[in-house]
Design an enzyme around this catalytic site. Sequence first.
Site, PDB file in Angstrom:
ATOM      1  N   HIS A  56     -21.395 -14.908 -23.051  1.00  0.00           N
ATOM      2  CA  HIS A  56     -21.945 -15.662 -24.182  1.00  0.00           C
ATOM      3  C   HIS A  56     -21.141 -14.812 -25.380  1.00  0.00           C
ATOM      4  CE1 HIS A  56     -24.763 -17.698 -22.291  1.00  0.00           C
ATOM      5  NE2 HIS A  56     -25.140 -16.786 -21.331  1.00  0.00           N
ATOM      6  N   LEU A  57     -20.627 -15.544 -26.327  1.00  0.00           N
ATOM      7  CA  LEU A  57     -20.118 -14.915 -27.447  1.00  0.00           C
ATOM      8  C   LEU A  57     -21.056 -13.986 -28.224  1.00  0.00           C
ATOM      9  CD1 LEU A  57     -18.036 -18.057 -28.200  1.00  0.00           C
ATOM     10  CD2 LEU A  57     -17.031 -15.827 -27.628  1.00  0.00           C
ATOM     11  N   SER A  58     -22.312 -14.584 -28.585  1.00  0.00           N
ATOM     12  CA  SER A  58     -23.033 -14.102 -29.308  1.00  0.00           C
ATOM     13  C   SER A  58     -24.114 -13.174 -28.405  1.00  0.00           C
ATOM     14  CB  SER A  58     -23.868 -14.955 -30.142  1.00  0.00           C
ATOM     15  OG  SER A  58     -24.782 -15.930 -29.437  1.00  0.00           O
ATOM     16  N   ASN A  87     -19.122 -19.824 -19.482  1.00  0.00           N
ATOM     17  CA  ASN A  87     -19.940 -19.750 -20.852  1.00  0.00           C
ATOM     18  C   ASN A  87     -20.874 -20.875 -20.556  1.00  0.00           C
ATOM     19  OD1 ASN A  87     -21.275 -20.042 -23.180  1.00  0.00           O
ATOM     20  ND2 ASN A  87     -19.485 -18.880 -24.335  1.00  0.00           N
ATOM     21  N   HIS A 100     -30.037 -22.255 -20.991  1.00  0.00           N
ATOM     22  CA  HIS A 100     -31.521 -22.551 -21.007  1.00  0.00           C
ATOM     23  C   HIS A 100     -32.077 -23.332 -20.645  1.00  0.00           C
ATOM     24  CE1 HIS A 100     -29.858 -19.288 -24.060  1.00  0.00           C
ATOM     25  NE2 HIS A 100     -29.175 -20.582 -24.618  1.00  0.00           N
ATOM     26  N   TYR A 129     -20.501 -16.648 -33.553  1.00  0.00           N
ATOM     27  CA  TYR A 129     -19.672 -17.153 -32.656  1.00  0.00           C
ATOM     28  C   TYR A 129     -17.943 -16.507 -32.990  1.00  0.00           C
ATOM     29  CZ  TYR A 129     -23.358 -19.933 -31.283  1.00  0.00           C
ATOM     30  OH  TYR A 129     -24.674 -20.454 -30.705  1.00  0.00           O
ATOM     31  N   ARG A 177     -33.470 -18.706 -26.796  1.00  0.00           N
ATOM     32  CA  ARG A 177     -32.231 -18.522 -26.272  1.00  0.00           C
ATOM     33  C   ARG A 177     -32.562 -17.206 -24.969  1.00  0.00           C
ATOM     34  NH1 ARG A 177     -28.282 -21.335 -29.029  1.00  0.00           N
ATOM     35  NH2 ARG A 177     -29.100 -21.922 -31.158  1.00  0.00           N
ATOM     36  N   ASP A 214     -28.088 -24.797  -9.267  1.00  0.00           N
ATOM     37  CA  ASP A 214     -27.852 -25.254  -8.245  1.00  0.00           C
ATOM     38  C   ASP A 214     -26.591 -25.408  -7.658  1.00  0.00           C
ATOM     39  OD1 ASP A 214     -30.670 -24.946  -7.975  1.00  0.00           O
ATOM     40  OD2 ASP A 214     -30.820 -27.215  -8.188  1.00  0.00           O
TER      41      ASP A 214
END
Length: 149
Positions: free
Chosen positions: A103-105, A77, A83, A26, A114, A90
Amino acid sequence: MSTQSRILVLNGPNLNLLGLREPAHYGSQNLEQIVNALTTQADALGVEIEHLQSNREYELIEAIHNAYQRIDFIIINPAAFTHTSVALRDALLGVDIPFIEVHLSNVHAREPFRHHSYLSDKAVGVICGLGADGYEFALNAAVKRLRSN
């Protein structure tokens, strides 16, 4: 854009631990540093950003609901909620505000659980694996999209 556009930046669970938690995945920047850089960037672009980080799914959902007819774009994020959360999906569909998932990674280079996102098929775009720069890229893309519409 005749009036200043408003962009909501949402960060999900455990992102308050950035800079401490798994820096190999991260990065070393904390969330405050990331948001401060985004605020500076937003000022330069002539847009306003609001930010919320929460470890509570319902708070993120309420922020999305409160964005209706008030916010022009969302950068999210969702972290671990990516997940698991049909409810976030919704909520985003319910308010019909365009959004970019960040997403950082690189979630696709990590554990198989993931790899699935409940949001990505509805997002304008997904940015992952580029660290904190992903937020900068998302903000630029959001502003470009708003100005072209």
